[in-house]
Design a protein around this motif. Structure first.
Motif, short mmCIF file in Angstrom:
data_model
loop_
_atom_site.label_atom_id
_atom_site.label_comp_id
_atom_site.label_asym_id
_atom_site.label_seq_id
_atom_site.Cartn_x
_atom_site.Cartn_y
_atom_site.Cartn_z
N PRO A 19 0.83 -1.21 0.00
CA PRO A 19 0.00 0.00 0.00
C PRO A 19 0.87 1.26 0.00
CG PRO A 19 0.02 -1.01 2.17
CD PRO A 19 0.74 -1.96 1.26
N GLY A 20 0.52 2.21 -0.85
CA GLY A 20 1.25 3.47 -0.90
C GLY A 20 2.56 3.42 -1.66
N VAL A 21 2.86 2.27 -2.28
CA VAL A 21 4.09 2.14 -3.05
C VAL A 21 3.72 2.05 -4.54
CG1 VAL A 21 6.17 0.79 -3.47
CG2 VAL A 21 5.27 0.97 -1.15
N GLY A 22 3.96 3.13 -5.29
CA GLY A 22 3.69 3.14 -6.73
C GLY A 22 4.82 2.51 -7.50
N SER B 25 4.14 5.22 6.91
CA SER B 25 4.04 4.27 5.80
C SER B 25 4.53 2.90 6.24
CB SER B 25 4.88 4.71 4.60
OG SER B 25 4.63 6.01 4.24
N ALA B 26 5.63 2.88 6.99
CA ALA B 26 6.21 1.61 7.44
C ALA B 26 5.17 0.85 8.26
CB ALA B 26 7.47 1.87 8.26
N GLN B 27 4.48 1.58 9.15
CA GLN B 27 3.45 0.98 9.99
C GLN B 27 2.31 0.44 9.12
OE1 GLN B 27 2.62 3.51 13.42
NE2 GLN B 27 0.48 2.97 13.20
N ARG B 28 1.89 1.24 8.13
CA ARG B 28 0.81 0.84 7.25
C ARG B 28 1.18 -0.40 6.46
NH1 ARG B 28 -0.81 4.53 2.41
NH2 ARG B 28 -2.61 3.44 1.55
N ILE B 29 2.40 -0.43 5.93
CA ILE B 29 2.84 -1.59 5.15
C ILE B 29 2.94 -2.82 6.06
CG2 ILE B 29 4.78 -2.56 3.83
CD1 ILE B 29 5.33 0.29 2.79
N ALA B 30 3.47 -2.62 7.27
CA ALA B 30 3.62 -3.75 8.20
C ALA B 30 2.26 -4.39 8.50
CB ALA B 30 4.29 -3.28 9.50
N PHE B 31 1.26 -3.57 8.79
CA PHE B 31 -0.07 -4.14 9.09
C PHE B 31 -0.69 -4.77 7.86
CE2 PHE B 31 0.19 -1.56 12.97
CZ PHE B 31 -0.11 -2.57 13.87
N HIS B 32 -0.40 -4.18 6.70
CA HIS B 32 -0.86 -4.81 5.45
C HIS B 32 -0.26 -6.21 5.32
CE1 HIS B 32 -1.65 -5.22 1.12
NE2 HIS B 32 -0.39 -5.63 1.03
N LEU B 33 1.04 -6.31 5.60
CA LEU B 33 1.71 -7.62 5.49
C LEU B 33 1.14 -8.61 6.51
CD1 LEU B 33 5.40 -6.46 4.92
CD2 LEU B 33 3.95 -7.66 3.28
#
Lengths: 199, 199
Positions: A19-22, B25-33
């Motif tokens: 998410p958020g990575v284009g 963003s790191a937090q958002r990506i981590a929870f996405h993972l």
């Protein structure tokens, strides 16, 4: 774009799914990883695998947890009579920072969003009702986000839980502390007026 | 912030080290993972490890390569008499998109930047000089970015290579000054290649 050789393109594609990575960021991160010493890149890969292996969902409140229960559910000093319902685990961190709340949590893992096809059946709603039935909960605080999806979710839960004879509350909407009346949008200011309390 | 339990925080910290990924963003990506099926998260981890294991630098031009030489250096139809010097492998992709260039490349892997402490000794400059000496190169096209670092690098290389009796050219402006090769559209970049002038 698919312009790179095999494993590089695979890496760019995988990063681009985050998410958020284009596409451009994915490419930038991929080349950053290729330039990094192998042990540093490996540490990232390992942290992903490790987190997936060791972290799961709390069986009671669906926060992130190592083991069966999360740290808040394990903490016996917490007041089980009040349950704060949030959308995501990160919202718990936000509530905890206030140091105002000593009850338990329930994580819905999302909000109702017809546009994204997310209904109550995709959220941890059934588990919340089971908890309310099994534990001696007296108050449910609906702390979903104050946006369309969060409000809809709060309304839905209120309609579901109120008939069970529990106290159901919603966090207040209003002007942020330190904010400016002049710059407030009319919806927020309207909500602040509506929710006025006697001094 | 360090507010999460062990492996989650480790994952957030590792993600936060990536370029362009801030703490949120790191937090958002981590929870996405964490929400993702294990095999999907594992695919990302594997693609990192796989790319690091299989991709290295071309021993001739320092582009990314599987094996000793990159695809451009392996391609015998390429004109070895003209070498296009770029900062990063992604710049090769930008030049290739113009379909204006049929020579070989040399990737500096950066640009001279006193502020970041990057001097010519950190770039593949020595390797470029060795190539010029060993291969029958007739023209060197300096296609570093048209910004301060790229211009400085081009000037430095021109002063170094011109005395050896080679034709040294610089891609024309036509690219907006202060811009980035990576983001140029192919027509503009093609025009810049076409209008190159002797330094």
């Amino acid at each position: 774009m698919g312009v790179y050789e095999g494993p590089v393109q695979v890496l760019i594609d995988e990063l681009g799914r985050l998410p958020g990575v284009g596409p451009k960021s994915a490419q930038r991160i991929a080349f950053h990883l290729l330039k990094l010493p192998t042990e540093d890149a490996r540490r990232l890969a390992d942290s992903i695998i490790d987190a997936k292996a060791r972290v799961s969902w709390c069986t009671r409140c669906f926060n992130i947890a190592e083991g069966d229960l999360c740290s808040y559910c394990r903490d016996e000093r917490r007041d089980g009579a009040v349950v704060c319902v949030v959308e995501e685990p990160r919202d718990i961190v936000a509530v905890e920072r206030t140091a105002e709340f000593r009850g338990r949590y329930h994580v819905l893992q999302g909000a109702i969003s017809p546009i994204e096809g997310i209904g109550p059946e995709h959220l941890r709603v059934r588990e919340l009702l089971v908890r309310i039935g099994a534990e001696s909960v007296e108050e449910v605080i609906l702390a979903t986000n104050p946006n369309i999806e969060g409000e809809a979710t709060a309304m839905y839960l209120a309609n579901l839980i109120k008939p069970l004879g529990l106290k159901v509350t919603r966090i207040a909407s209003g002007l942020p502390v330190g904010g400016d009346l002049e710059y407030a949008d009319e919806v927020t200011l309207g909500r602040a007026l509506e929710g006025r309390r006697e001094v």
